[in-house]
Design a protein around this motif. Structure first.
Motif, PDB file in Angstrom:
ATOM      1  N   ARG A 285       0.824  -1.211   0.000  1.00 18.81           N
ATOM      2  CA  ARG A 285       0.000   0.000   0.000  1.00 18.81           C
ATOM      3  C   ARG A 285       0.856   1.259   0.000  1.00 18.81           C
ATOM      4  NH1 ARG A 285      -3.068  -2.717   4.910  1.00 18.81           N
ATOM      5  NH2 ARG A 285      -4.474  -4.129   3.814  1.00 18.81           N
ATOM      6  N   ALA A 286       0.275   2.349  -0.479  1.00 20.65           N
ATOM      7  CA  ALA A 286       0.984   3.625  -0.606  1.00 20.65           C
ATOM      8  C   ALA A 286       1.498   4.155   0.728  1.00 20.65           C
ATOM      9  CB  ALA A 286       0.075   4.664  -1.268  1.00 20.65           C
ATOM     10  N   ASP A 287       0.824   3.822   1.842  1.00 16.86           N
ATOM     11  CA  ASP A 287       1.241   4.328   3.158  1.00 16.86           C
ATOM     12  C   ASP A 287       2.351   3.484   3.796  1.00 16.86           C
ATOM     13  OD1 ASP A 287      -0.091   2.010   3.951  1.00 16.86           O
ATOM     14  OD2 ASP A 287      -1.481   3.032   5.308  1.00 16.86           O
ATOM     15  N   GLY A 288       2.849   2.464   3.073  1.00 22.38           N
ATOM     16  CA  GLY A 288       3.911   1.613   3.595  1.00 22.38           C
ATOM     17  C   GLY A 288       3.413   0.341   4.257  1.00 22.38           C
ATOM     18  N   SER A 289       2.106   0.214   4.423  1.00 25.39           N
ATOM     19  CA  SER A 289       1.557  -1.010   4.994  1.00 25.39           C
ATOM     20  C   SER A 289       1.492  -2.095   3.911  1.00 25.39           C
ATOM     21  CB  SER A 289       0.167  -0.758   5.591  1.00 25.39           C
ATOM     22  OG  SER A 289      -0.744  -0.379   4.567  1.00 25.39           O
ATOM     23  N   GLN A 290       1.286  -3.331   4.351  1.00 23.96           N
ATOM     24  CA  GLN A 290       1.224  -4.468   3.424  1.00 23.96           C
ATOM     25  C   GLN A 290       0.080  -5.382   3.834  1.00 23.96           C
ATOM     26  OE1 GLN A 290       4.953  -6.617   3.470  1.00 23.96           O
ATOM     27  NE2 GLN A 290       6.157  -4.732   3.448  1.00 23.96           N
TER      28      GLN A 290
ATOM     29  N   VAL B  51       7.065 -19.904  12.127  1.00 23.42           N
ATOM     30  CA  VAL B  51       6.643 -20.394  10.824  1.00 23.42           C
ATOM     31  C   VAL B  51       5.122 -20.458  10.929  1.00 23.42           C
ATOM     32  CG1 VAL B  51       6.599 -22.307   9.190  1.00 23.42           C
ATOM     33  CG2 VAL B  51       8.735 -21.726  10.355  1.00 23.42           C
ATOM     34  N   VAL B  52       4.457 -19.622  10.149  1.00 23.20           N
ATOM     35  CA  VAL B  52       3.000 -19.625  10.100  1.00 23.20           C
ATOM     36  C   VAL B  52       2.632 -20.383   8.828  1.00 23.20           C
ATOM     37  CG1 VAL B  52       0.912 -18.212  10.049  1.00 23.20           C
ATOM     38  CG2 VAL B  52       2.930 -17.381  11.270  1.00 23.20           C
ATOM     39  N   ASP B  53       1.788 -21.408   8.977  1.00 22.00           N
ATOM     40  CA  ASP B  53       1.472 -22.292   7.859  1.00 22.00           C
ATOM     41  C   ASP B  53      -0.031 -22.471   7.760  1.00 22.00           C
ATOM     42  OD1 ASP B  53       1.653 -24.079   5.774  1.00 22.00           O
ATOM     43  OD2 ASP B  53       2.642 -25.664   6.929  1.00 22.00           O
ATOM     44  N   GLY B  54      -0.543 -22.543   6.546  1.00 23.43           N
ATOM     45  CA  GLY B  54      -1.961 -22.787   6.327  1.00 23.43           C
ATOM     46  C   GLY B  54      -2.538 -21.830   5.311  1.00 23.43           C
ATOM     47  N   VAL B  55      -3.785 -21.457   5.553  1.00 22.53           N
ATOM     48  CA  VAL B  55      -4.513 -20.499   4.720  1.00 22.53           C
ATOM     49  C   VAL B  55      -4.815 -19.307   5.628  1.00 22.53           C
ATOM     50  CG1 VAL B  55      -6.597 -20.098   3.347  1.00 22.53           C
ATOM     51  CG2 VAL B  55      -5.525 -22.372   3.369  1.00 22.53           C
ATOM     52  N   TYR B  56      -4.247 -18.154   5.317  1.00 21.75           N
ATOM     53  CA  TYR B  56      -4.363 -17.018   6.230  1.00 21.75           C
ATOM     54  C   TYR B  56      -4.007 -15.718   5.522  1.00 21.75           C
ATOM     55  CZ  TYR B  56       0.663 -17.811   6.441  1.00 21.75           C
ATOM     56  OH  TYR B  56       1.979 -17.996   6.099  1.00 21.75           O
ATOM     57  N   THR B  57      -4.246 -14.627   6.241  1.00 20.57           N
ATOM     58  CA  THR B  57      -3.787 -13.318   5.783  1.00 20.57           C
ATOM     59  C   THR B  57      -2.864 -12.741   6.847  1.00 20.57           C
ATOM     60  OG1 THR B  57      -5.686 -12.130   6.726  1.00 20.57           O
ATOM     61  CG2 THR B  57      -5.865 -12.853   4.415  1.00 20.57           C
ATOM     62  N   LEU B  58      -1.981 -11.871   6.391  1.00 19.78           N
ATOM     63  CA  LEU B  58      -1.057 -11.147   7.270  1.00 19.78           C
ATOM     64  C   LEU B  58      -1.180  -9.675   6.905  1.00 19.78           C
ATOM     65  CD1 LEU B  58       1.347 -10.928   9.266  1.00 19.78           C
ATOM     66  CD2 LEU B  58       2.854 -11.459   7.338  1.00 19.78           C
ATOM     67  N   ASP B  59      -1.663  -8.900   7.863  1.00 17.47           N
ATOM     68  CA  ASP B  59      -1.826  -7.460   7.653  1.00 17.47           C
ATOM     69  C   ASP B  59      -0.738  -6.754   8.456  1.00 17.47           C
ATOM     70  OD1 ASP B  59      -2.809  -4.981   6.961  1.00 17.47           O
ATOM     71  OD2 ASP B  59      -4.772  -5.262   7.889  1.00 17.47           O
ATOM     72  N   ILE B  60       0.159  -6.055   7.761  1.00 16.29           N
ATOM     73  CA  ILE B  60       1.258  -5.345   8.410  1.00 16.29           C
ATOM     74  C   ILE B  60       0.990  -3.852   8.277  1.00 16.29           C
ATOM     75  CG2 ILE B  60       3.754  -4.986   8.504  1.00 16.29           C
ATOM     76  CD1 ILE B  60       4.053  -7.683   6.992  1.00 16.29           C
ATOM     77  N   SER B  61       0.776  -3.184   9.409  1.00 20.18           N
ATOM     78  CA  SER B  61       0.465  -1.754   9.366  1.00 20.18           C
ATOM     79  C   SER B  61       1.713  -0.958   8.999  1.00 20.18           C
ATOM     80  CB  SER B  61      -0.068  -1.288  10.733  1.00 20.18           C
ATOM     81  OG  SER B  61       0.988  -1.217  11.670  1.00 20.18           O
ATOM     82  N   SER B  62       1.531   0.303   8.704  1.00 20.99           N
ATOM     83  CA  SER B  62       2.664   1.159   8.362  1.00 20.99           C
ATOM     84  C   SER B  62       3.610   1.338   9.555  1.00 20.99           C
ATOM     85  CB  SER B  62       2.184   2.519   7.846  1.00 20.99           C
ATOM     86  OG  SER B  62       1.367   3.142   8.809  1.00 20.99           O
ATOM     87  N   SER B  63       3.126   1.085  10.769  1.00 22.24           N
ATOM     88  CA  SER B  63       3.981   1.154  11.958  1.00 22.24           C
ATOM     89  C   SER B  63       4.673  -0.180  12.247  1.00 22.24           C
ATOM     90  CB  SER B  63       3.161   1.583  13.182  1.00 22.24           C
ATOM     91  OG  SER B  63       2.235   0.568  13.526  1.00 22.24           O
ATOM     92  N   GLY B  64       4.330  -1.236  11.481  1.00 23.43           N
ATOM     93  CA  GLY B  64       4.957  -2.537  11.659  1.00 23.43           C
ATOM     94  C   GLY B  64       4.151  -3.543  12.465  1.00 23.43           C
ATOM     95  N   TYR B  65       2.967  -3.165  12.965  1.00 22.94           N
ATOM     96  CA  TYR B  65       2.125  -4.102  13.708  1.00 22.94           C
ATOM     97  C   TYR B  65       1.649  -5.206  12.762  1.00 22.94           C
ATOM     98  CZ  TYR B  65      -1.413  -5.879  16.909  1.00 22.94           C
ATOM     99  OH  TYR B  65      -2.155  -6.681  17.741  1.00 22.94           O
ATOM    100  N   LYS B  66       1.809  -6.477  13.186  1.00 21.94           N
ATOM    101  CA  LYS B  66       1.473  -7.622  12.342  1.00 21.94           C
ATOM    102  C   LYS B  66       0.274  -8.373  12.912  1.00 21.94           C
ATOM    103  CE  LYS B  66       6.225  -8.020  10.889  1.00 21.94           C
ATOM    104  NZ  LYS B  66       7.493  -8.671  11.103  1.00 21.94           N
ATOM    105  N   LYS B  67      -0.766  -8.489  12.079  1.00 21.71           N
ATOM    106  CA  LYS B  67      -1.968  -9.211  12.482  1.00 21.71           C
ATOM    107  C   LYS B  67      -2.151 -10.408  11.550  1.00 21.71           C
ATOM    108  CE  LYS B  67      -6.926  -8.849  13.090  1.00 21.71           C
ATOM    109  NZ  LYS B  67      -8.110  -8.032  12.831  1.00 21.71           N
ATOM    110  N   VAL B  68      -2.067 -11.616  12.127  1.00 25.50           N
ATOM    111  CA  VAL B  68      -2.281 -12.848  11.378  1.00 25.50           C
ATOM    112  C   VAL B  68      -3.722 -13.278  11.606  1.00 25.50           C
ATOM    113  CG1 VAL B  68      -1.629 -15.275  11.157  1.00 25.50           C
ATOM    114  CG2 VAL B  68       0.135 -13.558  11.632  1.00 25.50           C
ATOM    115  N   THR B  69      -4.463 -13.507  10.511  1.00 23.92           N
ATOM    116  CA  THR B  69      -5.833 -13.989  10.590  1.00 23.92           C
ATOM    117  C   THR B  69      -5.892 -15.325   9.867  1.00 23.92           C
ATOM    118  OG1 THR B  69      -6.658 -11.707  10.590  1.00 23.92           O
ATOM    119  CG2 THR B  69      -8.249 -13.453  10.102  1.00 23.92           C
ATOM    120  N   MET B  70      -6.109 -16.393  10.631  1.00 24.34           N
ATOM    121  CA  MET B  70      -6.092 -17.757  10.108  1.00 24.34           C
ATOM    122  C   MET B  70      -7.482 -18.210   9.669  1.00 24.34           C
ATOM    123  SD  MET B  70      -3.268 -19.532  10.317  1.00 24.34           S
ATOM    124  CE  MET B  70      -1.885 -20.011  11.285  1.00 24.34           C
TER     125      MET B  70
END
Length: 185
Positions: free
Chosen positions: A123-128, A153-172
């Motif tokens: 994303r344009a704000d640096g998040s992913q 090691v995160v394995d399976g079917v999931y999303t990883l939302d990384i904010s522009s500040s670096g906070y990582k949220k894994v949703t399985m």
């Protein structure tokens, strides 16, 4: 409903790339060039995406200093969309990746197979935002994610939302996490 959305995002990632992760491909697929090396059998638009070695100080992920280095790196990427300035916006990744993670105090190591398939929205704000099928390596700092501080090691079917500040949220939707710090302590 959330699990369905996560599963659909990961299935879409695989569909966009037209292949299963190289680590999941059988002998017939490998002989056809899937997972046979970064340059072999690549469809148009795929390019090598090598991983660099890295070091993390004690206390940032594990209680001890950690070194990571790829021992197998056949990851390729394909840019699916770009930002107006030409920077990649939507990128697909696939291929075999094994990272040797070493406790720098004891020398104990673990070879992490992180050969997942992902589509990453830069994303344009640096998040992913990552839509993932299979294993990837995720490092989380203290208070910087919905997982405890660590290296996983995160394995399976999931999303990883990384904010522009670096906070990582894994949703399985479905999967597991393996604590690498525990394995090399």
């Amino acid at each position: 409903m959330r699990r369905t959305a996560v599963a659909l995002a990961a299935v879409a990632a695989t569909t966009l790339m037209g292949a299963a992760p190289a680590s999941a491909a059988g002998p017939a697929a490998r002989s056809a060039g899937v997972g046979s090396g970064p340059a072999a059998g690549l469809d148009a638009g795929w390019e090598p995406a090598p991983s660099a070695p890295w070091d993390v100080a004690a206390g940032l992920r594990c209680d001890f200093p950690v070194h990571g280095e790829p021992v197998v790196d056949e990851v390729v990427r394909r840019v699916l969309d770009t930002h107006p300035d030409g920077r990649p916006k939507l990128v697909a990744y696939k291929g075999d990746l094994i990272v040797r993670v070493t406790n720098k105090e004891t020398g104990d190591s673990y070879d992490a197979d992180v050969s997942g398939t992902a589509v990453v929205d830069y994303r344009a704000d640096g998040s992913q935002f990552w839509s993932v099928l299979g294993p990837v390596l995720v490092g989380v700092g203290e208070g910087a994610g919905n997982l405890d501080r660590g290296l996983y090691v995160v394995d399976g079917v999931y999303t990883l939302d990384i904010s522009s500040s670096g906070y990582k949220k894994v949703t399985m939707a479905h999967g597991s996490t393996t604590d690498i710090c525990e394995r090399i302590d």
